[in-house]
Design a protein around this motif. Structure first.
Motif, PDB file in Angstrom:
ATOM      1  N   PHE A   1       4.176   5.683   0.846  1.00  0.00           N
ATOM      2  CA  PHE A   1       2.851   6.415   1.138  1.00  0.00           C
ATOM      3  C   PHE A   1       2.309   6.938   0.731  1.00  0.00           C
ATOM      4  CE2 PHE A   1       6.490   5.722   5.163  1.00  0.00           C
ATOM      5  CZ  PHE A   1       5.620   5.358   6.069  1.00  0.00           C
ATOM      6  N   PHE A   2       2.427   7.111  -0.982  1.00  0.00           N
ATOM      7  CA  PHE A   2       1.272   7.351  -1.945  1.00  0.00           C
ATOM      8  C   PHE A   2       0.003   5.542  -1.533  1.00  0.00           C
ATOM      9  CE2 PHE A   2       0.810   7.844  -6.455  1.00  0.00           C
ATOM     10  CZ  PHE A   2      -0.844   8.544  -5.799  1.00  0.00           C
ATOM     11  N   ALA A   3       1.150   4.923  -2.036  1.00  0.00           N
ATOM     12  CA  ALA A   3       0.288   3.000  -2.226  1.00  0.00           C
ATOM     13  C   ALA A   3      -0.238   3.114  -0.445  1.00  0.00           C
ATOM     14  CB  ALA A   3       1.697   2.038  -2.267  1.00  0.00           C
ATOM     15  N   ILE A   4       0.232   3.448   0.781  1.00  0.00           N
ATOM     16  CA  ILE A   4      -0.659   3.508   1.795  1.00  0.00           C
ATOM     17  C   ILE A   4      -1.671   3.952   2.227  1.00  0.00           C
ATOM     18  CG2 ILE A   4       0.136   3.716   4.005  1.00  0.00           C
ATOM     19  CD1 ILE A   4       2.500   2.185   3.838  1.00  0.00           C
ATOM     20  N   SER A   5      -1.340   5.828   1.832  1.00  0.00           N
ATOM     21  CA  SER A   5      -2.892   6.306   1.450  1.00  0.00           C
ATOM     22  C   SER A   5      -3.800   5.249   0.557  1.00  0.00           C
ATOM     23  CB  SER A   5      -2.713   7.569   0.674  1.00  0.00           C
ATOM     24  OG  SER A   5      -1.103   8.237   2.069  1.00  0.00           O
ATOM     25  N   VAL A   6      -3.484   5.157  -0.873  1.00  0.00           N
ATOM     26  CA  VAL A   6      -4.775   4.759  -1.581  1.00  0.00           C
ATOM     27  C   VAL A   6      -5.160   3.295  -0.808  1.00  0.00           C
ATOM     28  CG1 VAL A   6      -5.136   3.460  -4.101  1.00  0.00           C
ATOM     29  CG2 VAL A   6      -3.551   5.456  -3.731  1.00  0.00           C
ATOM     30  N   LEU A   7      -4.696   2.504  -0.396  1.00  0.00           N
ATOM     31  CA  LEU A   7      -4.954   1.467   0.568  1.00  0.00           C
ATOM     32  C   LEU A   7      -5.827   1.882   1.408  1.00  0.00           C
ATOM     33  CD1 LEU A   7      -1.339  -0.547  -0.038  1.00  0.00           C
ATOM     34  CD2 LEU A   7      -4.048  -1.096  -1.446  1.00  0.00           C
ATOM     35  N   THR A   8      -5.374   2.506   2.664  1.00  0.00           N
ATOM     36  CA  THR A   8      -6.285   3.615   3.189  1.00  0.00           C
ATOM     37  C   THR A   8      -7.906   4.034   3.105  1.00  0.00           C
ATOM     38  OG1 THR A   8      -3.935   3.893   4.397  1.00  0.00           O
ATOM     39  CG2 THR A   8      -6.170   4.909   4.938  1.00  0.00           C
TER      40      THR A   8
END
Length: 469
Positions: free
Chosen positions: A30-37
């Motif tokens: 979810f760290f990666a998903i937050s960056v992608l968001t």
């Protein structure tokens, strides 16, 4: 119905992943998903909402420019998607290193597809709203949740773990984007139904997208940047604890957003001008009953946080408890603002709301950076609570200006709701010691719900009578 499907599937994905992944891996995902968001903000740029607005406008006219709106918006969105997705793909290693977590580089590289299909999904869903086809838009919305849970479950079960989970999210966006494009293609007017493009149409669309980009940026800042900051200053496991807590808060406030969406049109400027007293009483009734539902529920969640978290998510997520308990205060505040935001838009005060959101989102980032140094992830949650309190106060202040709310009346009703919540808390404190297994926890929750129902029937009947006088 579509919103219900989306929230149920989202909740199931959260529980499934938390049971399958260790907190550190959950945090990395979810760290990666937050960056992608955050990257999605730059791939969207408010183009979808601008296109939807212009589609709606021209449909009310003669529809002769709708095809141009769609083709031009798709063209510019394709450029923004290509630039951002390409940057994420080829700069994944650099971005991950700059954030202090090189291990998420492969996730970001694959996540370039996340950027592509999530942006396409959002474009089709929003533009279908511009066509005033809520059913089609809702179909796209729900299909993303269904595709996500199927993709995540299959790929993680097959042993692909982190990468499989991210690809599962991408599968959801691919399914929704394909359905959205198909539905949108059926509504594109033919060339024979299209006049030459109007002078300045593209310029107007791009200009209108700018403030939308700013507003969406504030929303992204508010929702994702604190997760990135937790990952930047702390470790992936703590990110996992923080994300689970925040996801519970988001899930819990879903009904409030639905309420605001449903009643918002009743507060258009013409209707309020015609019968301000009715509008005021309607909003006051919504606010009181929102508190009657959320405040006791949040009190129960606060007291039962430890057994609920360990039972639902597993013993390894016990550190979620203090963060979730901090977020409990934010749940009530977010519920109030989510039920009020649409009303502000219909009252013609969307510009004020946008300013408030930008200022409080920026304040949230600043406070998170300060508090996280001494309080860790709990500090980030405290920052969210404080800024949500400011945002709620500002939104209520605008509603009061427009409708003339009865402050003394609302205070008396709030005191009664606090009394109901206190009595419920006393009952839960007595019986929570029995919450030692899933069945026992369910029994405690059912008992608390029955007590709340009795209190709400007697207290709620009085509140209803008072709200309608």
């Amino acid at each position: 119905m579509a919103r219900l499907v989306y929230y149920v599937t989202s909740g199931l994905v959260i529980v499934f992943l938390s049971r399958e992944l260790m907190p550190s891996d959950y945090g990395k995902l979810f760290f990666a998903i937050s960056v992608l968001t955050v990257c999605r903000l730059f791939s969207s740029l408010g183009i979808a909402k601008s296109a939807a607005k212009h589609v709606s406008y021209y449909l009310d006219a003669d529809g002769q420019q709708v095809r141009h709106v769609l083709t031009q918006s798709v063209r510019y969105n394709a450029v923004s998607i290509s630039v951002v997705a390409g940057t994420v793909l080829f700069g994944a290693g650099t971005i991950a290193s700059a954030l202090g977590e090189p291990t998420i580089a492969p996730l970001l590289a694959v996540g370039s597809l996340y950027v592509v299909f999530a942006t396409l999904y959002n474009y089709t869903r929003v533009v279908l709203q511009g066509f005033q086809d809520i059913t089609a838009s809702a179909t796209v919305y729900a299909s993303e949740g269904v595709g996500r849970i199927a993709g995540v479950f299959i790929l993680v079960t097959l042993g692909y773990e982190l990468l499989g989970a991210l690809v599962g999210y991408i599968v959801g966006f691919v399914l929704a984007a394909v359905i959205g494009v198909w539905l949108l293609a059926q509504r594109i007017p033919s060339r024979n139904e299209t006049d030459p493009i109007e002078n300045g149409l593209v310029r107007r669309m791009l200009r209108y997208s700018l403030p939308l980009t700013v507003t969406r940026g504030a929303w992204v800042l508010d929702r994702e940047v604190d997760i990135i900051l937790v990952g930047l200053f702390l470790n992936p496991a703590v990110v996992g604890y923080y994300v689970v807590s925040k996801q519970i808060m988001t899930f819990a406030t879903g009904p409030a957003q639905s309420i605001g969406f449903s009643i918002g049109p009743q507060f258009n400027e013409a209707a309020v001008a015609e019968n301000e007293a009715y509008a005021r009483k309607t909003y006051e009734r919504v606010l009181v009953y929102l508190l009657l539902f959320y405040l006791p529920a949040v009190v129960g969640l606060f007291l039962l946080a430890a057994p609920v978290v360990t039972t639902v998510f597993g013993e390894q997520y016990r550190d979620v408890v203090p963060i979730l308990q901090t977020f409990c205060a934010a749940i009530v505040l977010v519920a109030v603002t989510k039920s009020t935001e649409d009303i502000l838009d219909y009252l013609g005060r969307a510009d004020s709301r946008a300013v408030f959101k930008i200022l409080t989102s920026a304040g949230n980032v600043a406070l998170t950076v300060v508090f996280i140094q001494s309080l860790g992830a709990i500090g980030a949650a405290v920052a969210t609570v404080l800024m949500q309190a400011v945002y709620a106060a500002l939104c209520l202040g605008v509603v009061n200006t427009e409708l003339g709310l009865r402050a003394g009346f609302l205070l008396r009703q709030s005191v009664q709701v606090v009394g109901i919540s206190t009595m419920l808390a006393m009952v839960v404190l007595v019986i929570r010691g029995y919450a030692s297994s899933p069945v026992a926890i369910a029994g405690v929750i059912v008992t608390g719900t029955m007590v709340w129902t009795v209190l709400a029937v007697f207290g709620g009947s009085f509140l209803w009578t008072r709200c309608t006088t």
